[in-house]
Design a protein around this motif. Structure first.
Motif, short mmCIF file in Angstrom:
data_model
loop_
_atom_site.label_atom_id
_atom_site.label_comp_id
_atom_site.label_asym_id
_atom_site.label_seq_id
_atom_site.Cartn_x
_atom_site.Cartn_y
_atom_site.Cartn_z
N GLU A 1 60.41 13.04 108.09
CA GLU A 1 59.14 13.11 108.80
C GLU A 1 58.79 11.75 109.37
O GLU A 1 58.80 10.75 108.67
N VAL A 2 58.46 11.75 110.65
CA VAL A 2 58.08 10.50 111.30
C VAL A 2 56.68 10.08 110.84
O VAL A 2 55.75 10.88 110.86
N GLN A 3 56.55 8.84 110.42
CA GLN A 3 55.25 8.29 110.05
C GLN A 3 55.11 6.89 110.63
O GLN A 3 56.05 6.09 110.59
N TYR A 32 63.93 3.45 119.41
CA TYR A 32 62.63 3.75 119.99
C TYR A 32 61.94 2.50 120.51
O TYR A 32 61.92 1.46 119.85
N ALA A 97 52.59 3.60 118.61
CA ALA A 97 53.23 4.85 118.99
C ALA A 97 54.67 4.57 119.36
O ALA A 97 55.03 3.42 119.69
N LYS A 99 58.38 5.97 121.46
CA LYS A 99 59.00 6.81 122.46
C LYS A 99 60.48 6.52 122.48
O LYS A 99 60.91 5.39 122.29
N TYR A 111 54.64 8.83 125.06
CA TYR A 111 54.90 8.59 123.64
C TYR A 111 54.86 9.87 122.82
O TYR A 111 54.07 10.78 123.10
N ASP A 112 55.72 9.89 121.81
CA ASP A 112 55.95 11.12 121.06
C ASP A 112 55.22 11.19 119.73
O ASP A 112 54.80 12.27 119.30
N TYR A 113 55.08 10.07 119.05
CA TYR A 113 54.46 10.05 117.73
C TYR A 113 53.48 8.90 117.67
O TYR A 113 53.72 7.83 118.25
N TRP A 114 52.42 9.14 116.90
CA TRP A 114 51.32 8.18 116.83
C TRP A 114 50.91 7.92 115.38
O TRP A 114 51.00 8.82 114.53
N GLN A 116 47.65 6.59 112.77
CA GLN A 116 46.26 7.01 112.61
C GLN A 116 45.28 5.98 113.16
O GLN A 116 44.10 6.30 113.35
#
Length: 124
Positions: A1-3, A32, A97, A99, A111-114, A116
């Motif tokens: 899982e990406v975090q 990335y 984030a 990409k 961008y794919d994941y961020w 909090q």
């Protein structure tokens, strides 16, 4: 899982400095590009800086150029944003984030994941 987890935000007076950090888990960090974004209340999310996955090339928004510096440590899966000469207009929640790919971008849709986010407050 990406975090992605940001830390290092806080409150500072105008002219001061902060260093934000972002630690990443769950993916091959070297593949990335990393971006830093911010969002102030009532405003759209703004791309602040990014750093490539390959050669360490960087890009900055005009609003922070010359004051902020982005860097990364691939061995530690970390990316940093050194913020100097802070202004009240820099007050926002800051996000990191990721990409895929090597080219730089300051648009959030790239961008794919961020993470909090971490709050930065600059007082005058």
């Amino acid at each position: 899982e990406v975090q992605l987890v940001e830390f290092g935000g806080g409150s500072v007076q105008a002219g001061g400095s902060l260093r934000l950090s972002c630690v990443a888990f769950g993916f091959t960090f070297d593949d990335y590009a990393i971006g830093w974004f911010r969002q102030a209340p009532g405003k759209e999310r703004e791309g602040v800086s990014c750093i490539s996955s390959s050669d360490g090339s960087t890009d900055y928004s005009d609003s922070v150029k010359g004051r902020f510096t982005v860097s990364r440590d691939n061995a530690k899966n970390m990316v940093y944003l050194q913020m100097n000469s802070l202004k009240p207009d820099d007050t926002a929640v800051y996000y990191c984030a990721i990409k895929r790919g090597i080219y730089l971008a300051l648009e959030s849709y790239e961008y794919d994941y961020w993470g909090q986010g971490t709050q930065v407050t600059v007082s005058s």
